[in-house]
Structures are given as C-alpha cells and as structure tokens.
Scaffold this motif. Structure first.
Motif, mmCIF file in Angstrom:
data_model
loop_
_atom_site.group_PDB
_atom_site.id
_atom_site.type_symbol
_atom_site.label_atom_id
_atom_site.label_comp_id
_atom_site.label_asym_id
_atom_site.label_seq_id
_atom_site.Cartn_x
_atom_site.Cartn_y
_atom_site.Cartn_z
ATOM 1 N N LYS A 29 -19.966 12.555 43.987
ATOM 2 C CA LYS A 29 -20.071 12.283 45.422
ATOM 3 C C LYS A 29 -19.195 13.223 46.240
ATOM 4 C CE LYS A 29 -19.546 7.865 44.535
ATOM 5 N NZ LYS A 29 -19.797 6.511 44.066
ATOM 6 N N THR A 39 -18.524 9.480 51.034
ATOM 7 C CA THR A 39 -19.320 8.261 50.871
ATOM 8 C C THR A 39 -18.363 7.077 50.830
ATOM 9 O OG1 THR A 39 -19.239 8.255 48.449
ATOM 10 C CG2 THR A 39 -21.065 9.462 49.462
ATOM 11 N N ALA A 40 -18.905 5.912 51.064
ATOM 12 C CA ALA A 40 -18.116 4.682 50.926
ATOM 13 C C ALA A 40 -19.062 3.571 50.485
ATOM 14 C CB ALA A 40 -17.436 4.320 52.235
ATOM 15 N N PHE A 41 -18.475 2.485 50.011
ATOM 16 C CA PHE A 41 -19.241 1.305 49.585
ATOM 17 C C PHE A 41 -20.299 1.685 48.549
ATOM 18 C CE2 PHE A 41 -18.148 0.928 54.210
ATOM 19 C CZ PHE A 41 -16.966 0.240 53.999
ATOM 20 N N ASN A 42 -19.832 2.353 47.477
ATOM 21 C CA ASN A 42 -20.685 2.765 46.368
ATOM 22 C C ASN A 42 -21.859 3.621 46.851
ATOM 23 O OD1 ASN A 42 -21.272 2.997 43.684
ATOM 24 N ND2 ASN A 42 -22.278 1.007 43.486
ATOM 25 N N GLY A 43 -21.567 4.537 47.765
ATOM 26 C CA GLY A 43 -22.565 5.502 48.204
ATOM 27 C C GLY A 43 -23.498 5.011 49.305
ATOM 28 N N ASP A 77 -8.773 10.502 50.186
ATOM 29 C CA ASP A 77 -9.966 9.769 49.731
ATOM 30 C C ASP A 77 -9.580 8.646 48.773
ATOM 31 O OD1 ASP A 77 -11.760 11.433 51.039
ATOM 32 O OD2 ASP A 77 -12.947 11.887 49.242
ATOM 33 N N LYS A 134 -8.934 7.600 54.166
ATOM 34 C CA LYS A 134 -10.388 7.427 54.253
ATOM 35 C C LYS A 134 -10.809 6.115 54.905
ATOM 36 C CE LYS A 134 -14.419 7.862 51.215
ATOM 37 N NZ LYS A 134 -14.784 7.811 49.780
ATOM 38 N N ARG A 194 -14.337 4.833 56.410
ATOM 39 C CA ARG A 194 -14.982 3.593 55.957
ATOM 40 C C ARG A 194 -15.185 2.620 57.119
ATOM 41 N NH1 ARG A 194 -10.672 3.873 51.939
ATOM 42 N NH2 ARG A 194 -11.465 4.761 49.992
#
Ligand code: TMP
Ligand code: ASP
Length: 236
Positions: free
Chosen positions: A11, A33-37, A197, A212, A216
């Motif tokens: 990612k 990315t955040a929240f598992n992509g 990150d 990060k 988010r």
C-alpha cells in the motif's frame, strides 16, 4: 546499486530485487490508505519523509543495539535493505491510550497506561489483521517461542529509545507499530518502517497530532505534519 525486477507492491512501498540475492531496494510511495485500504488518498512528499525518517531512526536504533534491515539510503525515496522473511505479525506498542485501544476499552484518548502495552496482530489483509496473543502465535507457528521473546524484548527497548528521542524533540510517542523479519541465517531484525504512518506523535506543547491520524480522521494539514516530524527528527 540498481533496481532489477519489482517483487512486490504494497500500500505504501514497492520492493525490487537487486543483483545481490541478500539485498532488496524499497521505494516509498506517496499513496496513503487507512481502514484496511477502504480509504485511499495521496499525501504529497510522504514517501520522502517516511524513507528519510525511517532510515534516520533505524540507524539510531542500530547504534543502540537493535539489529535492523537497514543497509544504505540510495536517494530521497529509495533504500537498500537486507532481504528478510517477514514474521507475519504487527507488534503494537502503546504508552498512551488512543485509536483502537481507546475504543476497545472505553478509555478517553490521551489516558496514560500504567504500564507499556504490547499487542500483536496477524498480518492478513483478507482477515483485517486480527489481534492474536502469544498462544495463537505459537500454536499457528507465526514465530517460535525464542523469536517471540526476542521480538517483545526488542520492542520494549525500541520504545524506551524512541520515547527518549522524541521527548527531546518536543514530541510525545503515543503508540507505534513494528514489524520484524528473519535474515537468511535466521537472525531476527527490525524491518518495515518507523514513520508518521506507523506511529502516533503528539506535539508536547499543543497536543497537536503530527501523524497519519490527520489523514485517517480528515483533520487537514497532513503534509505539514509529516514535514514537521522530518524537520524535528533531523534537528538532532
Ligand atoms: P490502532 O490504534 O489503530 O490499533 O493503531 C495503533 C498504532 O499502530 C498506531 O500508531 C498506528 C499504527 N498502525 C499501523 O502502522 N498500521 C495499521 O494498519 C494500523 C491499524 C495501525
Ligand atoms: N495503512 C493501513 C491500511 O490501509 C491502516 C492504517 O494505517 O490506518 O490498512
């Protein structure tokens, strides 16, 4: 050292082979990315900040007895690292309740923990990186007992070293995530990155988030926060 074929794209980073089978080149991207992509975006200059900050901190940790995968910074975004087999665990170290811990235990963000908390998550995107304990890790053979002991000891020592380092920069180290790998001879070394990150950094004076979470949580000023951390890390 030259990049040969791309082996992997994650990612936030790409990994390339080199002419030396024991060495890889990591290239840091600006993708976030955040929240598992689920949430995607770009943080301009993030790749440069994360590459340079990670390398600076890894060299500080090496000098203080923590083995790492770091070999040589090639340029602003690219670094030569030892090829390792990643232990499929995210090790989370927490000093102050925040993020998922605050939510899970019903704590107000910012509550100091009476002791450092270590958590492990099994690295598997399809499963959403589930939290596991020592029993799961040994039963599933994600790591041996000896490796796990070393990983926990290194993680607590890294917390002491980084906590002190950032305190001198006016930054509170709230929590962070580490990954470890096995070199070709089985030595456990710190791998992946240590950056805004993968850490929560709060400014001591104002409490402002410099990591990060600004991305988010859509707090704005994301690039400025990353640059501020790089500026402070390189001030010493
Ligand atoms: P959490 O509170 O969301 O569990 O995050 C704990 C720490 O781990 C925080 O410093 C951010 C970092 N982290 C990662 O580096 N990668 C991840 O995928 C997650 C969920 C957290
Ligand atoms: N980068 C991670 C992901 O997209 C999560 C995070 O750092 O919040 O899953």
């Amino acid at each position: 050292m030259e990049k040969l074929q791309q082996l992997y794209e994650g990612k936030a980073k790409k990994v390339f082979a080199t002419e030396n089978p024991d060495l890889l080149i990591v290239s840091y991207k600006d993708d976030a990315t955040a929240f598992n992509g689920e949430k995607k975006g770009t943080i301009i200059g993030k790749g440069v900040v994360n590459n340079r900050v990670t390398n600076h901190l890894m060299q500080y940790l090496e000098a203080n007895g923590i083995p790492t995968h770091f070999v040589e910074e090639l340029n602003d975004r690219e670094t030569v690292v030892k090829r390792v087999q990643i232990v499929p665990l995210e090790v989370i170290v927490r000093n102050i309740a925040a993020g998922s811990l605050a939510k899970r235990l019903g704590l107000e963000e910012g509550t100091p923990m009476k002791r450092t908390v270590l958590e492990y998550c099994y690295k598997d995107d399809a499963l959403g990186d589930p939290m596991v304990n020592e029993y799961h890790i040994l039963a599933m053979e994600y790591a041996t007992e000896e490796e796990l002991k070393l990983i926990a000891d290194y993680s607590l020592r890294i917390n002491e070293l980084l906590g002190k380092y950032f305190a001198e920069l006016g930054v509170r180290l709230i929590d962070f995530k580490l990954e470890f790998g096995r070199t070709s001879d089985g030595t456990i070394v710190l791998a992946d990155e240590i950056s805004p990150d993968t850490c929560r950094f709060w400014d001591v004076a104002t409490g402002m988030k410099l990591d990060k979470d600004r991305f988010r949580r859509d707090l704005g000023g994301v690039e400025d926060a990353y640059n501020e951390i790089m500026k402070r890390v390189f001030s010493k």
